[in-house]
Design an enzyme around this catalytic site. Sequence first.
Site, PDB file in Angstrom:
ATOM      1  N   LYS A  77     -72.716 -18.591 -59.876  1.00  0.00           N
ATOM      2  CA  LYS A  77     -73.352 -17.833 -60.946  1.00  0.00           C
ATOM      3  C   LYS A  77     -72.738 -16.433 -61.039  1.00  0.00           C
ATOM      4  O   LYS A  77     -72.375 -15.962 -62.120  1.00  0.00           O
ATOM      5  CB  LYS A  77     -74.856 -17.744 -60.657  1.00  0.00           C
ATOM      6  CG  LYS A  77     -75.663 -17.360 -61.845  1.00  0.00           C
ATOM      7  CD  LYS A  77     -77.150 -17.406 -61.520  1.00  0.00           C
ATOM      8  CE  LYS A  77     -77.664 -18.823 -61.377  1.00  0.00           C
ATOM      9  NZ  LYS A  77     -79.020 -18.925 -60.889  1.00  0.00           N
ATOM     10  N   ARG A 133     -81.680 -13.509 -58.761  1.00  0.00           N
ATOM     11  CA  ARG A 133     -81.422 -14.958 -58.782  1.00  0.00           C
ATOM     12  C   ARG A 133     -80.437 -15.318 -57.689  1.00  0.00           C
ATOM     13  O   ARG A 133     -79.459 -14.615 -57.457  1.00  0.00           O
ATOM     14  CB  ARG A 133     -80.770 -15.384 -60.089  1.00  0.00           C
ATOM     15  CG  ARG A 133     -81.640 -15.316 -61.300  1.00  0.00           C
ATOM     16  CD  ARG A 133     -80.748 -15.548 -62.503  1.00  0.00           C
ATOM     17  NE  ARG A 133     -81.356 -15.074 -63.719  1.00  0.00           N
ATOM     18  CZ  ARG A 133     -81.916 -15.883 -64.625  1.00  0.00           C
ATOM     19  NH1 ARG A 133     -81.931 -17.162 -64.450  1.00  0.00           N
ATOM     20  NH2 ARG A 133     -82.453 -15.384 -65.717  1.00  0.00           N
ATOM     21  N   GLY A 189     -82.009 -25.988 -58.852  1.00  0.00           N
ATOM     22  CA  GLY A 189     -83.392 -26.108 -58.390  1.00  0.00           C
ATOM     23  C   GLY A 189     -83.583 -25.887 -56.906  1.00  0.00           C
ATOM     24  O   GLY A 189     -84.702 -25.934 -56.407  1.00  0.00           O
ATOM     25  N   MET A 236     -82.514 -23.135 -55.003  1.00  0.00           N
ATOM     26  CA  MET A 236     -82.823 -21.771 -54.587  1.00  0.00           C
ATOM     27  C   MET A 236     -83.801 -21.170 -55.620  1.00  0.00           C
ATOM     28  O   MET A 236     -84.261 -21.853 -56.507  1.00  0.00           O
ATOM     29  CB  MET A 236     -81.536 -20.950 -54.515  1.00  0.00           C
ATOM     30  CG  MET A 236     -80.406 -21.685 -53.843  1.00  0.00           C
ATOM     31  SD  MET A 236     -80.749 -22.124 -52.130  1.00  0.00           S
ATOM     32  CE  MET A 236     -80.577 -20.535 -51.402  1.00  0.00           C
ATOM     33  N   ARG A 289     -71.975 -22.378 -66.875  1.00  0.00           N
ATOM     34  CA  ARG A 289     -71.378 -23.179 -65.806  1.00  0.00           C
ATOM     35  C   ARG A 289     -70.903 -24.488 -66.417  1.00  0.00           C
ATOM     36  O   ARG A 289     -71.336 -24.853 -67.524  1.00  0.00           O
ATOM     37  CB  ARG A 289     -72.384 -23.452 -64.691  1.00  0.00           C
ATOM     38  CG  ARG A 289     -73.610 -24.167 -65.168  1.00  0.00           C
ATOM     39  CD  ARG A 289     -74.632 -24.316 -64.072  1.00  0.00           C
ATOM     40  NE  ARG A 289     -75.906 -24.711 -64.630  1.00  0.00           N
ATOM     41  CZ  ARG A 289     -77.055 -24.642 -64.004  1.00  0.00           C
ATOM     42  NH1 ARG A 289     -77.114 -24.182 -62.783  1.00  0.00           N
ATOM     43  NH2 ARG A 289     -78.162 -25.042 -64.583  1.00  0.00           N
ATOM     44  N   HIS A 310     -70.711 -57.839 -42.088  1.00  0.00           N
ATOM     45  CA  HIS A 310     -70.485 -58.976 -42.979  1.00  0.00           C
ATOM     46  C   HIS A 310     -71.077 -58.715 -44.361  1.00  0.00           C
ATOM     47  O   HIS A 310     -70.409 -58.863 -45.391  1.00  0.00           O
ATOM     48  CB  HIS A 310     -71.097 -60.229 -42.349  1.00  0.00           C
ATOM     49  CG  HIS A 310     -70.982 -61.446 -43.214  1.00  0.00           C
ATOM     50  ND1 HIS A 310     -72.014 -61.856 -44.022  1.00  0.00           N
ATOM     51  CD2 HIS A 310     -69.962 -62.285 -43.434  1.00  0.00           C
ATOM     52  CE1 HIS A 310     -71.630 -62.934 -44.696  1.00  0.00           C
ATOM     53  NE2 HIS A 310     -70.380 -63.223 -44.349  1.00  0.00           N
ATOM     54  N   SER A 364     -50.183 -53.847 -41.416  1.00  0.00           N
ATOM     55  CA  SER A 364     -51.325 -53.412 -42.215  1.00  0.00           C
ATOM     56  C   SER A 364     -52.397 -52.940 -41.237  1.00  0.00           C
ATOM     57  O   SER A 364     -52.751 -53.659 -40.301  1.00  0.00           O
ATOM     58  CB  SER A 364     -51.833 -54.570 -43.072  1.00  0.00           C
ATOM     59  OG  SER A 364     -52.920 -54.118 -43.836  1.00  0.00           O
ATOM     60  N   CYS A 423     -55.728 -51.865 -44.815  1.00  0.00           N
ATOM     61  CA  CYS A 423     -56.615 -52.838 -45.449  1.00  0.00           C
ATOM     62  C   CYS A 423     -58.052 -52.746 -44.945  1.00  0.00           C
ATOM     63  O   CYS A 423     -58.896 -53.535 -45.326  1.00  0.00           O
ATOM     64  CB  CYS A 423     -56.074 -54.258 -45.310  1.00  0.00           C
ATOM     65  SG  CYS A 423     -56.004 -54.803 -43.614  1.00  0.00           S
ATOM     66  N   TYR A 434     -49.187 -48.619 -49.248  1.00  0.00           N
ATOM     67  CA  TYR A 434     -50.271 -49.060 -50.142  1.00  0.00           C
ATOM     68  C   TYR A 434     -51.614 -49.033 -49.426  1.00  0.00           C
ATOM     69  O   TYR A 434     -51.673 -49.083 -48.195  1.00  0.00           O
ATOM     70  CB  TYR A 434     -49.998 -50.457 -50.711  1.00  0.00           C
ATOM     71  CG  TYR A 434     -50.072 -51.578 -49.694  1.00  0.00           C
ATOM     72  CD1 TYR A 434     -51.289 -52.182 -49.379  1.00  0.00           C
ATOM     73  CD2 TYR A 434     -48.923 -52.044 -49.061  1.00  0.00           C
ATOM     74  CE1 TYR A 434     -51.352 -53.211 -48.447  1.00  0.00           C
ATOM     75  CE2 TYR A 434     -48.976 -53.078 -48.133  1.00  0.00           C
ATOM     76  CZ  TYR A 434     -50.200 -53.653 -47.833  1.00  0.00           C
ATOM     77  OH  TYR A 434     -50.273 -54.662 -46.907  1.00  0.00           O
TER      78      TYR A 434
END
Length: 869
Positions: A22, A92, A101, A103, A333, A451, A760, A827, A847
Site C-alpha cells: 500500500k 492503515r 482483511g 490487518m 493495487r 497410491h 529418469s 518423473c 524433461y
Amino acid sequence: MSKWISFFEEGSSKEKELLGGKGANLAEMTNLGLPVPPGFTITTKSCMNFLEKETFFDTELKQDILKAIKKLEQITQKSFTEETNLLLVSVRSGAASSMPGMMDTILNLGLNDQRVQTFAELTNISFAYDCYSRLLQMFGDVVYGVNKDKFTHLLRNLEKRLNKTKQEFDKNEQQQLIDSYKQLFIENNVTFPQNPLDQLFEAIKAVFKSWNNQRAKVYRELHQIPHHLGTAVNIQSMVFGNSGNHSGTGVVFTRNPATGENKLFGEFLMNAQGEDVVAGIRTPEPIDSLQTILPDTYNDFVTYAEILEQHYKDMQDIEFTVENGQLFILQTRNGKRTAKAALKITLDLVAENRLTKQEALLRISPDTIDQLIHPIFDEKEVTQAKLLATGLPASPGAATGEIVFTAEKAKEYHALGKKVVLVRQETSPEDIEGMIVSEAIVTSRGGMTSHAAVVARGMGTCCITGCEALNVHEESKTILCGNTRLVEGEVISVDGSSGRLYLGEIPTIVVENDQNLQQLLTWADEHAELMVRANAETVSDLQTAIDFGASGIGLARTEHMFFGEERVLEMRRLILAEDKQEFDFALNKLLGFQQEDFYQMFKAVQDKPMVIRLLDPPMHEFLPHDTNEIKALAEQLNRYPSEVSKQIEKLQETNPMLGHRGCRLGITEPRIYQMQVKAIFNSAIRLMKEGIIVCPEIMVPLVSEKNELDTVKNFLIDTINQTFKENQVQPFPYEIGTMIELPRACIIADQLAENADFFSFGTNDLTQMTFGFSRDDIGKFINSYKEKEIMIQDPFQTLDQTGVGELIKLAVTKARQTKKEMLIGICGEVGGDPHSIPFFQKIGIDYVSCSPYRIPAARLAVAQASLSK
Ligand code: PEP
Ligand code: MG
C-alpha cells in the site's frame, strides 16, 4: 526520509518490501501526480524491530513520528494537536504481499471530546459526530480488542429507542451514543485516549501487533508468506467521503474481475466512508451512475484509472473518495481476479500493446491454470460451509458427493446415477474401478505420492490424502471427525487444491478450457527449454496427456496396468502359483493383456517417445488382506482360504518400501520382466508390420548397484533378441535406461551411466529414501512440521533443493561425465511442480514428466523458468 519513515513523495513502487504494497503504491501514485492525500509510511523494518523489542518504539521511533507529524501539519497547513484547523489522519496497515482483511485500519484519528466540537463547527454536527463514533468503534476494536459488534449493538439499541436513524440524531443524541461507546471502553477496563498523539502511538503499535494476530498468521501460512517481513503503517491525512451530498467513496476495478471484460467495474456510496461500502449496511450504486451524479468527478476518475492501468500494466483495484466534489485516490493495487479473467486480461493487454508476450507469460501463475482445467468451489459458498478437516492437497479440483467406503459401493451408487466420494483409510490397486467412478477421493492416510494421490492426479480427479482427523471405519461405514459422525450416503465436499474437506454440498464453478489458454500455452512452448512429458499408462490418460500438449510419455508405470478385476486375478494366480504350469498359465494371460495394452499405447502416442517402466511394487501389494476377499480369491483359484491366507502371510514384509521390489524382484524372478519386454516388442513389431515405427524405451526401477542394472539388462537383451528371432524381423533400435531413485544410485551415477541409455529421477522414492520419511505416512506429521516451521514445504510436493536436489545435481554431473549427451528426466511428482521446475532447468535436466492434468501448468512453468534465467 528518516531511518524509519518515508513520506509518500520519497518512495516508489520498487520498495514494496520496506514500505509495504500500500505504501509503495501511495508513493508511486503521488509521484505520478495523482491526487493522493498527503502522508507517510512507517517501514516494515520498524514493525519487526518493535515486535522484537517493544522499547524500540519509545527509544527510536517516537521521535521520528513526531517529526513526521510536524511535517504533515506543514504540508496540509492543518494541526494535529491544536483545537483549530484540524488535521485528522487514517492509520492503515500494509504488508509487502497483499493480505486482504488480515490487518487493521483506523480512520478519523485525532478527534476527541473537544475537537469534535470544533470539527462540528467547521462541518456539521451529524458529520463530525459520525466521524467520532467511527473512531471510537475502530479504535476500541483494533487497539483494545473490544468487538466491533458490541458498538453496533449499542447503536442499534439507541436507534430503536429513539425511533430514528443515526443520520437523524441531534447533537444530544449523538452525544448519548458517544457516551455509551465510552462506557463500553470502561466496562472493558480501558479508556479512550483524548490526546491525538497518544491515539496515534497506540494505533501504530496495534497495527504492528496485528501482524501476529491469528488470522494474519493463518493467512500467511495459507499463502506461504514469510513471517519475518512485518507490516508497514501508513499515516495519511483524512479526506471525508461522509461530508455531504457531494461526497462519497467507492472501490472500482479497471476491468471486470470475474470475466476480464475491459470496462470499469465497481460501486460507490454517496455521503459515506469506506467502511460503509465494506460493511454492506447501505447498498452501493454501480460506478456508471457516478457519471450522472457527478460527471466531472467521474471523468477525472476515468482519466486516473487509465493512467494507473497504463503505469502498472495491469488491471487495478482502486479506492477513491470524493470530498465536496474533489476526487482523491486512496489506494491502488493489482486487482484480484478469477483465473478466467486473469487470462483474458493478460491476453487483452498483449493485444493492446501494453504487455509483451514474455511479460504475459510471467504474469500468469501456473496455479491459475489448475483453476482453468478443474472445477473450483464458489468462493462465497465456501465461507458458509462447515469445514470438517484438512489433509494434503493431493490432486486439484473440487467436487461434492455422497460418502462411500468401498469401490463396490462406489460402482453401485454410480450405476444409480449418484455422485460419490470414495473415503478410505488408503486405496489399493483393487479400488481402481471405484476410483474411476468417484467424483473425489479422500484417504485418512498416505502422502502426496501415495497410491490414491498418484492415481487420482493421473485421472484428474480431485483428492485429499493424509486427512488424519478422519477416523474412517470401513467396516461399520462411519467416519468420526471430532464430534461429527458421518455415515454412508452423507454428502461431503472435497477441495483437492487446498486439502479441505467440508460438510454438505458446495456448488462448483467450471471454467471452459478456452482458446485463451491454448494461446498462452502456444507462446509458452516458444520459450520452453525443458520438455514436458506425461506420466500415464491407460490409453485415455495418454490421450489426455497428448491433448494437453505432452511431448511424450516420461513414465508408464506397468503395475497400473494390472489393476482391474480380471488382471489382478491373473497377477494373484501368478504370485500364488503352486507349480510352473499354473505360473506359466497366468504369465501367458498377462502377456496377452500387456501385448494388447502396449499396442494400443504405442498407437496412441504415435511418434512421440514413451518410457515404459518394468514392474516395481512388492508382490503382496496385489494380494487381498480382508478375510472375505481372501475367501473369494481362494474360491477363484480353487484353494482353501487358510492355504491362501498362509501364503499371503509369507509374502508380507516388514518394510515393503525397502524390500523385495523394483529390479530386486526382476532379479529373483526374471520371468515377469521377460514377459513384459516380450509384450513390448511383440506389439512394437506388430506396429512395424502396420507401418508404424516405434523405438521402445524400457526403464528398470529401483537400481542401487551397477551389477543389478547389468544383470537385468543382460537378460532383457536376450529376451528382446529372441523376440526379434521368433517374429523373424530384423532388430530395430530400442533403449534401456534406469530410474535414479535411491541415494546410492545418485552417488554411483557415473557407473550406472556406462550401461544406461537414459536416466529418469524417481523423486518420490528418492525423497523417501533421502529423508527416511515414508511417502505413505508423511500425512501424519507434515502439517505439524509446517505449523512449527520445521519444514515450509512437503518435500514430496515441492523438491527439497538443499538435500534431494543436491543429490540429483551430483548424479547429473556424474552421469554427464560418462555420457555427455545422456537424456535425463524427472518423473517423480515434483516434476510437475511449478516451484521445482526452475531448479531442474538450472541443473541441466532435459524433461520433466507429470500427470496429464498437470501438463498445462508445467508448460507455463517451464517457459517461466527459461524467461527468468
Ligand atoms: C518415483 O519414485 O518417483 C517414481 C516415479 O516411481 P513410483 O512413484 O512409481 O515409485
Ligand atoms: Mg519409485
